[in-house]
Design an enzyme around this catalytic site. Structure first.
Site, PDB file in Angstrom:
ATOM      1  N   CYS A  33      -9.261  -3.006 -11.309  1.00 20.61           N
ATOM      2  CA  CYS A  33      -8.942  -1.901 -10.452  1.00 20.61           C
ATOM      3  C   CYS A  33      -7.618  -2.120  -9.629  1.00 20.61           C
ATOM      4  O   CYS A  33      -7.189  -1.521  -8.673  1.00 20.61           O
ATOM      5  CB  CYS A  33     -10.100  -1.520  -9.404  1.00 20.61           C
ATOM      6  SG  CYS A  33     -10.337  -2.971  -8.409  1.00 20.61           S
ATOM      7  N   ARG A  42     -16.111   0.612  -2.200  1.00 23.21           N
ATOM      8  CA  ARG A  42     -15.979  -0.967  -1.729  1.00 23.21           C
ATOM      9  C   ARG A  42     -15.862  -0.970  -0.212  1.00 23.21           C
ATOM     10  O   ARG A  42     -15.359  -0.231   0.615  1.00 23.21           O
ATOM     11  CB  ARG A  42     -14.435  -1.226  -2.023  1.00 23.21           C
ATOM     12  CG  ARG A  42     -13.995  -2.652  -1.540  1.00 23.21           C
ATOM     13  CD  ARG A  42     -12.625  -2.922  -2.020  1.00 23.21           C
ATOM     14  NE  ARG A  42     -11.681  -2.352  -1.234  1.00 23.21           N
ATOM     15  CZ  ARG A  42     -10.304  -2.271  -1.500  1.00 23.21           C
ATOM     16  NH1 ARG A  42      -9.707  -3.221  -2.457  1.00 23.21           N
ATOM     17  NH2 ARG A  42      -9.142  -1.918  -0.819  1.00 23.21           N
ATOM     18  N   ARG A  84     -11.582   2.977  -1.635  1.00 23.25           N
ATOM     19  CA  ARG A  84     -11.043   2.001  -0.487  1.00 23.25           C
ATOM     20  C   ARG A  84     -11.241   2.710   0.873  1.00 23.25           C
ATOM     21  O   ARG A  84     -10.459   3.382   1.504  1.00 23.25           O
ATOM     22  CB  ARG A  84      -9.333   1.942  -0.487  1.00 23.25           C
ATOM     23  CG  ARG A  84      -8.703   1.139  -1.681  1.00 23.25           C
ATOM     24  CD  ARG A  84      -7.273   1.110  -1.689  1.00 23.25           C
ATOM     25  NE  ARG A  84      -6.645   0.043  -2.677  1.00 23.25           N
ATOM     26  CZ  ARG A  84      -6.145   0.186  -3.770  1.00 23.25           C
ATOM     27  NH1 ARG A  84      -6.125   1.698  -4.237  1.00 23.25           N
ATOM     28  NH2 ARG A  84      -5.833  -0.631  -4.502  1.00 23.25           N
ATOM     29  N   ASN A 120      -4.118  -6.997  -7.787  1.00 28.35           N
ATOM     30  CA  ASN A 120      -2.861  -6.945  -6.885  1.00 28.35           C
ATOM     31  C   ASN A 120      -3.147  -8.316  -5.922  1.00 28.35           C
ATOM     32  O   ASN A 120      -1.902  -9.001  -5.752  1.00 28.35           O
ATOM     33  CB  ASN A 120      -2.824  -5.765  -6.055  1.00 28.35           C
ATOM     34  CG  ASN A 120      -3.083  -4.363  -6.778  1.00 28.35           C
ATOM     35  OD1 ASN A 120      -2.683  -4.324  -7.850  1.00 28.35           O
ATOM     36  ND2 ASN A 120      -3.770  -3.432  -6.193  1.00 28.35           N
ATOM     37  N   ASP A 121      -4.413  -8.479  -5.657  1.00 24.44           N
ATOM     38  CA  ASP A 121      -4.677  -9.640  -4.975  1.00 24.44           C
ATOM     39  C   ASP A 121      -4.626 -11.120  -5.510  1.00 24.44           C
ATOM     40  O   ASP A 121      -4.194 -12.138  -5.302  1.00 24.44           O
ATOM     41  CB  ASP A 121      -5.556  -9.794  -3.954  1.00 24.44           C
ATOM     42  CG  ASP A 121      -5.481  -8.974  -2.717  1.00 24.44           C
ATOM     43  OD1 ASP A 121      -4.234  -9.278  -2.098  1.00 24.44           O
ATOM     44  OD2 ASP A 121      -6.196  -7.912  -2.307  1.00 24.44           O
ATOM     45  N   GLU A 165     -10.875 -11.386  -7.057  1.00 24.27           N
ATOM     46  CA  GLU A 165      -9.331 -11.250  -6.484  1.00 24.27           C
ATOM     47  C   GLU A 165      -8.700 -12.538  -5.885  1.00 24.27           C
ATOM     48  O   GLU A 165      -7.614 -12.342  -5.303  1.00 24.27           O
ATOM     49  CB  GLU A 165      -9.212  -9.897  -5.775  1.00 24.27           C
ATOM     50  CG  GLU A 165      -9.903  -9.648  -4.488  1.00 24.27           C
ATOM     51  CD  GLU A 165      -9.683  -8.541  -3.725  1.00 24.27           C
ATOM     52  OE1 GLU A 165      -8.795  -7.798  -4.243  1.00 24.27           O
ATOM     53  OE2 GLU A 165     -10.494  -8.313  -2.769  1.00 24.27           O
ATOM     54  N   ARG A 220       2.561  -9.830  -1.586  1.00 19.26           N
ATOM     55  CA  ARG A 220       2.614  -8.627  -2.737  1.00 19.26           C
ATOM     56  C   ARG A 220       3.550  -7.742  -1.790  1.00 19.26           C
ATOM     57  O   ARG A 220       3.893  -6.858  -2.476  1.00 19.26           O
ATOM     58  CB  ARG A 220       1.490  -8.019  -2.942  1.00 19.26           C
ATOM     59  CG  ARG A 220       0.509  -7.775  -1.627  1.00 19.26           C
ATOM     60  CD  ARG A 220      -1.033  -7.491  -2.183  1.00 19.26           C
ATOM     61  NE  ARG A 220      -1.136  -6.107  -2.303  1.00 19.26           N
ATOM     62  CZ  ARG A 220      -2.631  -5.481  -2.546  1.00 19.26           C
ATOM     63  NH1 ARG A 220      -3.392  -6.359  -2.577  1.00 19.26           N
ATOM     64  NH2 ARG A 220      -2.640  -4.185  -2.607  1.00 19.26           N
ATOM     65  N   HIS A 273       0.828  -1.006  -0.059  1.00 22.26           N
ATOM     66  CA  HIS A 273       0.008  -0.043  -0.023  1.00 22.26           C
ATOM     67  C   HIS A 273       0.769   1.350  -0.060  1.00 22.26           C
ATOM     68  O   HIS A 273       0.572   2.310  -0.285  1.00 22.26           O
ATOM     69  CB  HIS A 273      -1.204  -0.005   1.015  1.00 22.26           C
ATOM     70  CG  HIS A 273      -2.186  -0.978   0.709  1.00 22.26           C
ATOM     71  ND1 HIS A 273      -1.990  -2.158   1.048  1.00 22.26           N
ATOM     72  CD2 HIS A 273      -3.231  -0.795  -0.018  1.00 22.26           C
ATOM     73  CE1 HIS A 273      -3.188  -2.845   0.497  1.00 22.26           C
ATOM     74  NE2 HIS A 273      -3.922  -2.007  -0.086  1.00 22.26           N
TER      75      HIS A 273
HETATM   76  C1  PEP Z   1      -6.429  -5.497  -5.519  1.00 25.20           C
HETATM   77  O1  PEP Z   1      -6.191  -6.353  -4.676  1.00 25.20           O
HETATM   78  O2  PEP Z   1      -6.018  -5.428  -6.925  1.00 25.20           O
HETATM   79  C2  PEP Z   1      -7.172  -4.291  -5.226  1.00 25.20           C
HETATM   80  C3  PEP Z   1      -7.620  -3.265  -6.068  1.00 25.20           C
HETATM   81  O3  PEP Z   1      -7.479  -3.937  -3.881  1.00 25.20           O
HETATM   82  P1  PEP Z   1      -6.177  -3.613  -2.650  1.00 25.20           P
HETATM   83  O4  PEP Z   1      -4.980  -3.284  -3.428  1.00 25.20           O
HETATM   84  O5  PEP Z   1      -6.977  -2.640  -1.877  1.00 25.20           O
HETATM   85  O6  PEP Z   1      -6.082  -4.916  -2.126  1.00 25.20           O
HETATM   86 MG    MG Z   2      -7.248  -6.328  -2.772  1.00 25.61          MG
END
Ligand code: PEP
Ligand code: MG
Length: 579
Positions: A504, A334, A298, A456-457, A433, A467, A191
């Site tokens: 996203c 979300r 978020r 990302n997840d 995800e 990650r 993050h």
């Molecule tokens: C993701 O996992 O791609 C996502 C957009 O959510 P976050 O990055 O907040 O986990």
């Molecule tokens: Mg995520």
């Protein structure tokens, strides 16, 4: 001069002055002092307490001006402890009894306080443990003579050098003066990295032991593109990087015309380009870059920036602010995605062994229904103000989705009984995800109105790569054919069932993947605001037909290297200046 190589996670070049955050908690060893020094130690303690109280009162006043009385009031608790007579008596008694330093006695007594707070059954008090540690650190810094860097109120531009930055720390940064980040640990979609990209500032993570090699005040170059950090550069390096910074600025001005143009291919196919935000304050900047709406809000950042549990009204105020800033554009809210690396104070005291596989996100909401309902009520109420959609994160099973929808339904009935107006037809979406959701996209598509792929997840869980872990960052790759198949199949399931599908995750804002995602049939790209112009430029430089050919070819490859090489070449052909 020292050149360090890490993982570049946010492009750009910055040359600025370092401030270094503490890597570890201060650990105070026991030191015995001669008996004739005891009075002096007691005097040092009294002065440190006095100075700490002055610092906290000033902090409270500043925070009250910026964020209101409720948030400023958090520091009244700190002041109460600093003025606690029993604390003073205990510390002085320890100095005398153990003939030790003010530092050691302070640490001993405040840790005793922390332990007794942790045991309290009242949640309010048990969650104050972190505040007690904060107070301990402040007094110790005043004793040791180290001034704490207050990152929320800076006077000059700086780059932040830290071992790691918690999401809550990054969220609280003074966005005007922080011009770059460099951290010892972290990965591309941690993050900290996402916040850096949202702020449009260069960042490099995974630099190993950078914090031990930089002193506050050093001149630092952060080259986010190449993942390089230079400590105290020489004159030649400074000149070269200044030229680089000018070149990047020229590119940004060239892309400025993209802001008002549609995201449309040369053969007239339009897609929507939207932004990801953490707070409503991110919206003006995102709109200035050409965002057509917010594809991912978020909301958990509300939890990370407030020191107490947000009320329904806190949620409502934040969402109303977002709607106001959006001026009629759509907003995808979300629901809370807490846990994993975004933990609350309560979770900090009860760490999980594998937090990314633990009680995070929708799981946590389903375990704490009153908390979940508070947010759902605010989301439903805000539907009165415009185009609001709700999205559930990290759904793994159909039962989780149904349970979340059932709770939403309960909340709707409660609001109806109370006569509170809302839009019953609010579009309901889910994030794809985890691989289980992607593999079952067809079944899920019967139960929601839209999908948003959280790459990302999805990458983390498909490839078994944390990650946030710099040691395995090289394995975290959106181009892996397994990941691409899951994305392709999710988009296809959406198309078969007339659902809109967005991406996203960070992949949506990476120009390397724009042609591919377009060719796979993606219709919404949601990314950090600063990434929008470059992605739009690529969309506007190709045809849908070309993008489809590219996607077909990519899906025939069996290695991520082939995929990346081919995409780089194809993208260069249409926008040579992009990489
Ligand atoms: C993701 O996992 O791609 C996502 C957009 O959510 P976050 O990055 O907040 O986990
Ligand atoms: Mg995520």
């Amino acid at each position: 001069m020292e050149i360090k190589k890490g993982i570049g996670v946010s492009d750009g070049v910055v040359i600025s002055t370092a401030i270094v955050l503490d890597a570890e908690d201060l650990v105070i060893p026991k030191r015995v002092v001669p008996p004739d020094q005891i009075a002096h130690e007691i005097q040092r303690f009294e002065e440190a307490i006095k100075q700490s109280a002055i610092d906290v009162a000033a902090l409270r006043d500043n925070v009250t001006v910026d964020h209101g009385k409720d948030i400023g009031g958090i520091f009244d608790f700190h002041l109460g402890i600093l003025k606690d007579k029993s604390l003073h008596t205990q510390v002085k008694a320890e100095i005398k009894a153990q003939t030790t330093t003010a530092e050691y006695a302070t640490s001993l007594v405040t840790r005793r306080y922390a332990a007794s707070f942790a045991k309290m059954s009242d949640k309010y008090f048990s969650e104050r443990v972190k505040d007690i540690y904060d107070i301990e650190k402040r007094v110790l810094r005043n004793l040791i003579g180290q001034k704490h860097q207050d990152l929320t109120h800076l006077n000059t531009d700086v780059v932040v050098i830290a071992h790691d930055l918690l999401p809550s720390q990054t969220a609280a940064l003074d966005r005007k003066h922080v011009k770059g980040f460099a951290t010892d640990v972290g990965g591309r979609t941690s993050h900290t990295a996402i916040v850096a990209r949202a702020m449009g500032i260069p960042a490099v993570v995974g630099l190993g032991n950078l914090t031990s090699e930089v002193n506050g005040g050093d001149t630092i170059i952060i080259d986010g593109h190449h993942g390089v950090v230079i400590v105290n550069p020489d004159a030649d390096q400074l000149a070269a990087y200044r030229e680089d910074a000018r070149r990047i600025q020229r590119r940004e001005s060239q892309l400025a015309e993209m802001v008002s143009l549609p995201a449309e291919t040369l053969d007239g196919h339009q897609v929507s380009v939207q932004a990801n935000i953490e707070t409503p304050n991110d919206i003006p900047e995102a709109l200035a870059k050409g965002a057509q709406g917010i594809g991912l809000y978020r909301t958990e950042f509300l939890y990370l920036t407030l020191e107490r549990e947000p009320t329904e009204e806190d949620h409502y105020i934040a969402y109303a602010q977002a709607m106001k800033n959006l001026g009629g554009r759509p907003l995808v809210i979300r629901t809370l995605d807490l846990g994993a690396d975004k933990y609350t104070q309560a979770q900090l005291q009860n760490p999980e062994r594998n937090p990314f596989l633990g009680d995070r996100s929708i799981r946590m909401c389903l375990h704490d229904i009153p908390m979940f309902k508070r947010q759902l009520r605010a989301i439903l109420r805000i539907t009165q103000l415009g185009d609001v959609r709700i999205m559930f994160p990290m759904i793994c099973t159909i039962m989780e989705l149904r349970q979340a929808k059932m709770i939403l339904n309960d909340v709707m009935e409660e609001l109806e009984d109370e006569g509170v107006p809302f839009n019953r037809d609010i579009p309901i979406g889910m994030m794809i995800e985890v691989p289980s959701a992607a593999l079952m996209a067809d079944q899920f598509s019967k139960e929601v109105n839209f999908f948003s792929i959280g790459t990302n997840d999805l990458i983390q869980y498909t490839l078994a790569v944390d990650r946030t872990n710099e040691r395995v960052a090289g394995l975290f790759c959106p181009a892996h054919p397994a990941v691409l198949k899951l994305i392709r199949d999710t988009i296809r399931a959406g198309q078969r069932n007339s659902l809109s599908v967005s991406v996203c995750g960070e992949m949506a804002g990476d120009p390397l993947y724009t042609l591919l995602l377009l060719g796979l049939g993606l219709n919404i790209f949601s990314m950090n605001g600063p990434d929008i112009p470059e992605v739009k430029k690529i969309i506007r430089s190709t045809t849908l037909e070309h993008a489809r050919q590219v996607a077909r070819r990519v899906m025939s490859f069996d290695s991520e290297r082939q995929v990346m090489h081919f995409l780089r070449e194809e993208t260069r052909k249409i926008t040579p200046e992009v990489f």
